[in-house]
Design an enzyme around this catalytic site. Structure first.
Site, mmCIF file in Angstrom:
data_model
loop_
_atom_site.group_PDB
_atom_site.id
_atom_site.type_symbol
_atom_site.label_atom_id
_atom_site.label_comp_id
_atom_site.label_asym_id
_atom_site.label_seq_id
_atom_site.Cartn_x
_atom_site.Cartn_y
_atom_site.Cartn_z
ATOM 1 N N PHE A 186 11.182 22.032 -23.529
ATOM 2 C CA PHE A 186 9.952 22.821 -23.593
ATOM 3 C C PHE A 186 8.953 22.287 -22.556
ATOM 4 O O PHE A 186 8.839 21.077 -22.366
ATOM 5 C CB PHE A 186 9.368 22.740 -25.009
ATOM 6 N N ASP B 80 11.741 16.034 -30.381
ATOM 7 C CA ASP B 80 10.794 17.108 -30.675
ATOM 8 C C ASP B 80 11.452 18.041 -31.701
ATOM 9 O O ASP B 80 12.495 18.635 -31.422
ATOM 10 C CB ASP B 80 10.462 17.867 -29.381
ATOM 11 N N TYR C 166 2.833 24.977 -37.189
ATOM 12 C CA TYR C 166 2.419 26.392 -37.250
ATOM 13 C C TYR C 166 3.598 27.348 -37.129
ATOM 14 O O TYR C 166 3.413 28.546 -37.154
ATOM 15 C CB TYR C 166 1.363 26.704 -36.175
ATOM 16 N N LYS C 167 4.812 26.811 -36.983
ATOM 17 C CA LYS C 167 5.992 27.677 -36.906
ATOM 18 C C LYS C 167 6.577 27.822 -38.318
ATOM 19 O O LYS C 167 6.003 28.510 -39.150
ATOM 20 C CB LYS C 167 7.005 27.082 -35.933
#
Ligand SMILES: Cc1ncc(COP(=O)(O)O)c(C=O)c1O
Length: 421
Positions: free
Chosen positions: A134, A206, A231-232
């Site tokens: 990412f 991660d 928040y996922k």
């Protein structure tokens, strides 16, 4: 595709919903209503839905704990980042207490832990990551390497062998994602961690796309360090604080670079110099967002109630249905499945690639009323959140998608990229 089993019939999706033990949990979320009620939300891997319990929790925080009690609430708030970290660790990360704290953002935590790791390997010169990692991970690691005069090695593959080959006695840190944000491929955390340890390097994982979607067992995998966002799949809301994990035996020897007062022993003694707490608290920096930490707590509670193994079982069933429908309906329209075909190797989203992917994605959101997201260059990413996504949602979304492309609806859309895709 096995048409004989009715894989492409809507009735099959309806039966899967009827048999789904997690189905009742969907009503514990705020669902689209009124003019939004036909919306199919397939982006819980970017921003999860709002748990109803979070509304009550925040109302109480705002009206009572803050509104009435004011600063007198801090004694009960101050330990919350560690308490919620322990609950998160137990329910979702396979982490014993005292190793997880809710704090800051994923990017900031990557910086704190990445820096602490290279600081603990002062004679080594290399950081290894995946070239497809990412962006924030790559940038933060690039920044650490730049500041400390190290080399960042971007390995062109996520496979165990390729990454393992890149790790040597000069490697201070290996930092990778558990589930790839584009393809949803699952990395071999235990194997790669062992390869890094064999060379004397530390690992930083991660967990943004795995926490809350599949079982993570950090202690059993011997992981040193991990970060992830809430928040996922944790449904804690936009910008909710992230979490970080530091295995207990490393905590006292690691020093993060931001020497804030929330890491300080006897914080309110206001001592002259920085003297960090030996435990996980030292990885905090400053005043935590209490509304944010409480939202994480509510999200974790729902997942704990569901049970991560049941969440994972539903997740693989959802993604498998999507892959079956994509093979049957979308492949003839020029789509390819850009996620692992083996469900055991796949996280909770499925990427489908199409040369016209961006325009199709725009048309799907505007006219199909289906919300996935888009990842360059050509991937439509469908996030299937086991607590909120139904099997009929997958069926209806794929049905709307094929019909839209068959009718060429996307051809009237431009290719200019929006600010957020
Ligand atoms: C793998 C991964 N890491 C990190 C992040 C985001 O980090 P931050 O919350 O600091 O923006 C994301 C966001 O989608 C992600 O997918």
């Amino acid at each position: 595709v096995d048409h004989g089993s009715g894989a492409t019939e809507r009735g099959r999706a309806e039966r899967l919903d009827a048999d789904d033990v997690l189905a009742p949990l969907r009503d514990r979320f705020v669902l689209p209503t009124g003019s939004e009620s036909d919306l199919i939300y397939l982006d819980g891997n970017s921003l999860g839905m709002l748990p109803r319990s979070s509304l009550a929790r925040l109302r109480d925080l705002l009206e009572e704990e803050w509104g009435q009690q004011l600063v007198r609430s801090w004694p009960s708030w101050i330990g919350l980042p560690m308490q919620v970290g322990d609950r998160l660790g137990a329910a979702l990360l396979g982490a014993d207490p005292g190793q997880v704290v809710v704090a800051d953002s994923t990017s900031v935590n990557l910086f704190k832990l990445g820096w602490a790791a290279v600081d603990a390997r002062p004679s080594r010169t290399r950081i290894v990551t995946d070239a497809g990692n990412f962006p924030t991970d790559r940038y933060v690691l690039e920044g650490i390497a730049h500041a400390r005069g190290l080399t960042l090695d971007l390995v062109e593959a996520q496979e165990l062998d390729a990454v393992a080959d890149a790790i040597d006695e000069q490697t201070a840190l290996v930092s990778l994602s558990h589930v790839d944000y584009r393809s949803a491929a699952i990395a071999d955390v235990a194997g790669l961690t062992a390869a890094a340890h064999d060379a004397g390097a530390l690992v930083l994982w991660d967990l943004a796309h795995s926490a809350g979607a599949l079982a993570v067992t950090l202690d059993a995998w011997n992981v040193d360090l991990a970060v992830g966002c809430t928040y996922k799949y944790l449904n804690a809301g936009p910008g909710a604080p992230a979490f970080l994990y530091v295995c207990s035996h490393l905590q006292a020897q690691l020093r993060q670079p931001i020497w804030g007062w929330f890491g300080q022993r006897e914080q309110f003694a206001m001592g002259a110099g920085y003297d960090p707490i030996p435990g996980i608290e030292r990885f905090q920096v400053g005043t935590p967002s209490i509304p944010g930490v409480m939202l994480v707590d509510e999200g974790v509670a729902l997942l704990a109630e569901a049970g991560i193994d049941r969440v994972r079982a539903k997740s693989t069933a959802l993604t498998s249905l999507l892959v079956q429908l994509a093979d049957a309906w979308l492949a003839p329209l020029g789509f390819t499945v850009a996620s692992p075909r083996d469900p055991a190797q796949r996280g909770s989203h499925v990427s489908i690639a199409h040369p016209d992917g961006y325009r199709i994605c725009r048309a799907l959101i505007d006219e199909g009323r289906v919300v996935p997201d888009f990842r360059a260059p050509d991937r439509i990413r469908c996030g299937l959140s086991p607590l909120t996504t139904r099997f009929v949602d997958v069926w209806d979304a794929m049905d709307r998608l094929r019909s839209l492309v068959q009718r060429g609806v996307h051809l009237s859309y431009g290719s200019d990229r929006a600010a957020v895709t």
